[in-house]
Design an enzyme around this catalytic site. Structure first.
Site, short mmCIF file in Angstrom:
data_model
loop_
_atom_site.label_atom_id
_atom_site.label_comp_id
_atom_site.label_asym_id
_atom_site.label_seq_id
_atom_site.Cartn_x
_atom_site.Cartn_y
_atom_site.Cartn_z
N GLY A 1 0.84 -1.20 0.00
CA GLY A 1 0.00 0.00 0.00
C GLY A 1 0.87 1.24 0.00
N SER A 2 0.30 2.35 0.48
CA SER A 2 1.01 3.62 0.39
C SER A 2 2.14 3.69 1.41
CB SER A 2 0.02 4.77 0.65
OG SER A 2 -0.41 4.72 1.99
N GLU B 1 5.70 -3.40 0.82
CA GLU B 1 5.72 -3.05 -0.61
C GLU B 1 4.98 -1.74 -0.75
OE1 GLU B 1 7.37 -4.67 -2.71
OE2 GLU B 1 7.59 -6.64 -1.76
N CYS C 1 2.06 -0.06 -8.64
CA CYS C 1 3.18 0.52 -7.90
C CYS C 1 4.40 0.61 -8.80
CB CYS C 1 3.45 -0.21 -6.60
SG CYS C 1 3.60 -1.94 -6.79
N THR C 2 4.39 -0.15 -9.91
CA THR C 2 5.50 -0.11 -10.87
C THR C 2 5.22 0.83 -12.06
OG1 THR C 2 4.50 -2.03 -11.91
CG2 THR C 2 6.32 -2.46 -10.40
N GLY D 1 5.17 -4.63 -15.03
CA GLY D 1 5.00 -5.94 -15.65
C GLY D 1 6.09 -6.93 -15.29
C1 UN1 Z 1 1.73 -3.70 -7.74
O1 UN1 Z 1 1.51 -2.73 -8.47
O2 UN1 Z 1 1.40 -3.68 -6.53
O3 UN1 Z 1 5.32 -5.61 -12.01
C2 UN1 Z 1 2.33 -4.97 -8.21
C3 UN1 Z 1 4.11 -5.40 -12.15
C4 UN1 Z 1 3.15 -6.44 -11.63
C5 UN1 Z 1 2.93 -6.31 -10.17
C6 UN1 Z 1 2.69 -4.94 -9.67
N1 UN1 Z 1 3.68 -7.73 -11.91
O4 UN1 Z 1 3.67 -4.41 -12.70
#
Ligand code: UN1
Length: 511
Positions: free
Chosen positions: A242-243, A264, A298-299, A460
């Site tokens: 989360g944040s 994360e 998050c990516t 991804g």
């Molecule tokens: C996330 O955004 O919490 O690498 C995980 C990625 C994905 C997972 C993202 N396999 O974008």
């Protein structure tokens, strides 16, 4: 709509769902509070779910504690077999579960299916792991002694997951935690509770069909459950996604009771576009990274750091590519970009744009909230692009929306400094065909992120590698490689088979 109601039915979702589950057994809350789940796709209420109380939590924890006594003694390959069957069940449910993810969360149908595929992949990975939870053997400094290490289960693992990957992130944690001999208590995001209900049904059925006891996989609904988990000494490990803001409170609470956490948290991911980049590839990587999942990974790519010689050309190509994006119902595969999760997220998007403009951002692709019959949920926004400077406050923050910032650089050293010059450290990438640049970016003086890619965007990631990042991203690692070690406790064992008792470090102690 008809399609959705059959999806819900197939996944065991009712109009009003119980507050918690210890497996096959589901129970209603002792008070009447409920959460409604609305789809950001069309604003419709999908279903409701009760909110767990402190008593509900206690009863789940009791069941989980007793399940752990059983589960930790089941041989790891047998635990792996349960996870193998879970993977098979997910293969069968992929169409329905992927559709629900898309409808409840708002990501494109393909990405919904992709998320379920990540679950299947991690199950396969965990099954193999269940026969490979290896420890080392060491040579003792004393004669006739043997020294080795073993990895033991920790106990009850708390999994607190986010709305953006409502099923995959839980499965990364749960599949690993289970083969490692732990039992799990899951508190999903209150924005995507129905995805959690569906997953719990699928895993529970597998466990029940194998006559496993209740309490191996548990689900608890409601925001108050987060604090209960964080402050509970019976939970030696909390995995939180989360944040950064909430992650800080989770980490402090868990650390203060000497628990372990896997965090994360936010990312502020950049792609460096070198003048030696393949620009066709770079455009796809950048646009998918920035607008995929409507910028709610998050990516997600938040910044492009572009070499000055190609800056104008790349900017123009980007503007053209953004002009081709089709925004709308994510269940319609014709669309590239779906909605944000809710109207609160839309507000944050609008505020970020406003703040950017105040700080001097030059929007080369304008943002804006979409309205009209196709956008009735109020959650659809235009992906936008702004030329900025890295030090702007808004650029230093993670805004969970499709806003992409462009930054110009001269030398690679400068680009790496810009890339690293944010508080977060999750994912990073360089687009270059120049071997020297690529290797410098990956070296110890290159990217400071947990993930660093060459000629691939920031999002991804495959499940086979350890997933996570540094600095304000929290330092946790999940998923592949040896991330499983984070879910176990290491024990060092020394065995003396001599008929004397020599002491280590040559110490003499005669009586
Ligand atoms: C996330 O955004 O919490 O690498 C995980 C990625 C994905 C997972 C993202 N396999 O974008």
């Amino acid at each position: 709509k008809k399609n959705i109601s059959s999806v819900l039915k197939n996944l065991g979702i009712q109009e009003l769902n119980p507050a918690y589950s210890t497996g096959k057994h589901w129970s209603g809350a002792t008070d009447a509070k409920t959460i409604d789940s609305f789809s950001p796709v069309d604003g419709q209420k999908i279903a409701s779910i009760q909110v767990a109380t402190a008593e509900d939590y206690e009863s789940v924890m009791k069941t989980a504690e007793s399940a752990f006594q059983f589960w930790r003694s089941l041989p790891a390959p047998k635990r792996g077999d349960m996870v193998r069957q879970f993977g098979d069940a997910l293969r069968a449910a992929k169409e329905d579960l992927g559709t629900l993810v898309s409808y409840e969360m708002g990501k494109s149908l393909q990405e919904g299916f992709g998320e379920v595929q990540e679950m299947i992949d991690i199950c396969d990975f965990a099954v193999g792991l269940s026969r490979q939870l290896y420890g080392l053997t060491m040579h003792s400094e004393r004669p006739n002694h043997r020294m080795y290490e073993q990895w033991h289960p920790m106990g009850i693992v708390g999994v607190i997951s986010a709305f953006n990957f409502p099923v995959a992130v839980w499965s990364w944690n749960t599949a690993l935690a289970l083969v490692c001999g732990n039992v799990c208590v899951w508190k999903p995001s209150s924005k995507t509770p129905l995805c959690a209900v569906a997953c719990q049904h699928i895993l529970s059925k597998v466990l029940a069909d194998n006559e496993m006891p209740e309490g191996i996989s548990n689900l608890l609904i409601g925001n108050a459950v987060g604090d209960m988990i964080n402050n509970d000494k019976r939970i030696p490990l909390v995995s939180f996604t989360g944040s950064t803001r909430i992650g800080r409170t989770v980490s402090t609470a868990v650390a203060s009771r000497f628990g372990r956490s896997i965090l994360e948290l936010g990312g502020n991911n950049a792609i460096i576009i070198s003048k030696d980049a393949d620009l066709d590839m770079s455009i796809i990587g950048a646009v998918f990274g920035a607008v995929g999942t409507a910028g709610q990974r998050c990516t997600s790519t938040r910044r492009l750091i572009i070499q000055e010689d190609i800056y104008e050309e790349f900017k123009n190509r980007l503007v053209k590519a953004y002009g081709q994006l089709r925004i709308g119902d994510p269940l319609d595969q014709h669309h590239h970009v779906g909605p944000l999760i809710d109207t609160a997220a839309v507000d944050m998007y609008s505020k970020a744009i406003e703040k950017g403009i105040q700080e001097g951002a030059d929007f080369v692709v304008e943002g804006g909230v979409l309205s009209g019959p196709n956008y009735s949920s109020g959650c659809y926004v235009k992906p936008c692009v702004a030329a900025v400077e890295n030090h702007y406050e808004i650029v230093q923050e993670e805004t969970f929306a499709p806003i992409l910032y462009l930054i110009k650089y001269k030398t690679l050293e400068e680009a790496i400094a810009l890339q690293n010059g944010v508080p977060q450290g999750l994912s990073s990438a360089i687009m270059t065909l120049n071997l020297r640049e690529a290797e410098q970016f990956l070296s110890s003086s290159g990217s400071d992120c947990g993930i660093a890619n060459v000629n691939i965007g920031t999002s991804g990631a495959e499940i086979g590698g350890a997933f996570g990042g540094e600095k304000e991203t929290g330092g946790g690692r999940e998923s592949g490689s040896d991330a499983w070690k984070g879910y176990m406790r290491r024990q060092t064992n020394t065995i003396n088979y001599a008929n004397t008792l020599p002491l280590a470090q040559g110490i003499k102690f005669d009586l």
